[in-house]
Design a protein around this motif. Sequence first.
Motif, PDB file in Angstrom:
ATOM      1  N   GLU A 317       0.743  -1.242  -0.201  1.00 23.10           N
ATOM      2  CA  GLU A 317      -0.035   0.082  -0.167  1.00 23.10           C
ATOM      3  C   GLU A 317       0.938   1.127   0.011  1.00 23.10           C
ATOM      4  O   GLU A 317       0.566   2.231  -0.646  1.00 23.10           O
ATOM      5  CB  GLU A 317      -0.853   0.064   1.274  1.00 23.10           C
ATOM      6  N   GLN A 318       2.006   1.247   0.857  1.00 23.14           N
ATOM      7  CA  GLN A 318       2.944   2.380   0.725  1.00 23.14           C
ATOM      8  C   GLN A 318       3.560   2.680  -0.657  1.00 23.14           C
ATOM      9  O   GLN A 318       3.739   3.720  -0.789  1.00 23.14           O
ATOM     10  CB  GLN A 318       3.793   2.150   2.006  1.00 23.14           C
ATOM     11  N   PHE A 319       3.966   1.562  -1.234  1.00 25.53           N
ATOM     12  CA  PHE A 319       4.592   1.687  -2.646  1.00 25.53           C
ATOM     13  C   PHE A 319       3.568   2.383  -3.501  1.00 25.53           C
ATOM     14  O   PHE A 319       4.022   3.204  -4.320  1.00 25.53           O
ATOM     15  CB  PHE A 319       5.049   0.244  -2.969  1.00 25.53           C
ATOM     16  N   GLU A 320       2.415   1.854  -3.416  1.00 26.85           N
ATOM     17  CA  GLU A 320       1.380   2.431  -4.194  1.00 26.85           C
ATOM     18  C   GLU A 320       1.202   3.980  -4.178  1.00 26.85           C
ATOM     19  O   GLU A 320       0.687   4.625  -5.172  1.00 26.85           O
ATOM     20  CB  GLU A 320       0.138   1.546  -4.168  1.00 26.85           C
ATOM     21  N   GLN A 321       1.426   4.281  -3.129  1.00 27.70           N
ATOM     22  CA  GLN A 321       1.243   5.961  -2.685  1.00 27.70           C
ATOM     23  C   GLN A 321       2.205   6.734  -3.388  1.00 27.70           C
ATOM     24  O   GLN A 321       2.215   7.616  -3.581  1.00 27.70           O
ATOM     25  CB  GLN A 321       1.491   6.120  -1.057  1.00 27.70           C
ATOM     26  N   CYS A 322       3.281   5.934  -3.982  1.00 27.94           N
ATOM     27  CA  CYS A 322       4.398   6.823  -4.678  1.00 27.94           C
ATOM     28  C   CYS A 322       4.332   6.863  -6.007  1.00 27.94           C
ATOM     29  O   CYS A 322       4.938   7.395  -6.716  1.00 27.94           O
ATOM     30  CB  CYS A 322       5.765   6.048  -4.459  1.00 27.94           C
ATOM     31  N   ILE A 323       2.941   6.159  -6.622  1.00 34.39           N
ATOM     32  CA  ILE A 323       2.812   6.202  -7.892  1.00 34.39           C
ATOM     33  C   ILE A 323       2.187   7.562  -8.383  1.00 34.39           C
ATOM     34  O   ILE A 323       1.657   8.217  -7.644  1.00 34.39           O
ATOM     35  CB  ILE A 323       1.819   5.121  -8.557  1.00 34.39           C
ATOM     36  N   MET A 324       2.714   8.287  -9.578  1.00 32.41           N
ATOM     37  CA  MET A 324       2.241   9.447  -9.694  1.00 32.41           C
ATOM     38  C   MET A 324       0.786   9.523 -10.179  1.00 32.41           C
ATOM     39  O   MET A 324       0.337   8.639 -10.510  1.00 32.41           O
ATOM     40  CB  MET A 324       2.986   9.829 -11.252  1.00 32.41           C
ATOM     41  N   SER A 325       0.004  10.322  -9.515  1.00 36.21           N
ATOM     42  CA  SER A 325      -1.351  10.424  -9.583  1.00 36.21           C
ATOM     43  C   SER A 325      -1.804  11.211 -10.890  1.00 36.21           C
ATOM     44  O   SER A 325      -0.962  11.991 -11.540  1.00 36.21           O
ATOM     45  CB  SER A 325      -1.854  11.205  -8.325  1.00 36.21           C
TER      46      SER A 325
END
Length: 325
Positions: A317-325
């Motif tokens: 989940e934390q890694f997914e927060q680093c994906i460009m929005s």
Amino acid sequence: MMEIDSRIPVTIVTGYLGAGKTTFLNHILNQTEEKVALIVNEFGDIGIDAQLIEQTTEEIIEINSGCICCNVRKDIVDTLSILAISREEKMIEFDRIIIETTGLADPAPVVQTFLMDKEMVEDYYIDAVCTLVDARHISNHLDQQGEAINQIAFADVILVNKVDLITQDQLTDLRNRLESINPTASQKICENSRIPLGDVLDIRSFDLQEKIKVNPDFLNNHHHHHDDEISSLSLREERPLDMKKLNLWLSFLVQVQGERLYRYKGVLNIDGVDHRFVFQGVHMLFAGEEAALWGDDDRVSELVFIGRNLDKKSLTEQFEQCIMS
């Protein structure tokens, strides 16, 4: 034109008591044409391993009265510094350092020595961490969740030794278990610690940037379910990552979970950057740098975490927060 790396390669040999490390060292010294400086660490005051090394012209340095990963870590830094100076001043000649740790050693602090000390970084690079395992007895050691499992978690190459003492089914089960602990390490099968030197020397297995040149997909392994406390998590993402968020996440991660993270490495696709971003870490120490251009290759981020009691859901989940929005 490729720049020649003038630093001295270091091979770290580890493995639980009785795995066959000394036999392995004798095999290397008898087969290699390189001049080797061998550093042998023993826990007691009397050095036995150095006496078991067959007579060669190699430099053999003993570090006793403690484990190389604990109270004598300064000794190894001092020893390596002296060796580098002596080599530069032509007092001694050697092409490679091999460090044999005691069977009770955690490889992490030894590896960290070559990542955090400026002088060490300038003079040496880790070629590979080679871990020998006794195929017949390693499962019992792994069940105890002790040093043996840490040694496997840090390996770049796992030498599954004494395979003549187990059945083919047992070997298959063992190899699956080893892969579940450390999916990025290559496994080599051997008897009596004999292995082609090309499988363990000059492979730059610890150098992630060099490794992806040889095999760009080596991180592409997706095992998630394991029985041991030490396990791995692989993450893959095709969308670009936000560098600012990534830096904040990694900084937070090493502060909060650093002691549980044995090894972590990745090749990342950063938004707006044409180069691969390569990083790797050991516990609370990590470093990253821009590597080769993506060119026509698919821009995919791949990360691997190896650690104790990983919270895989939270990490994902934390890694997914680093994906460009």
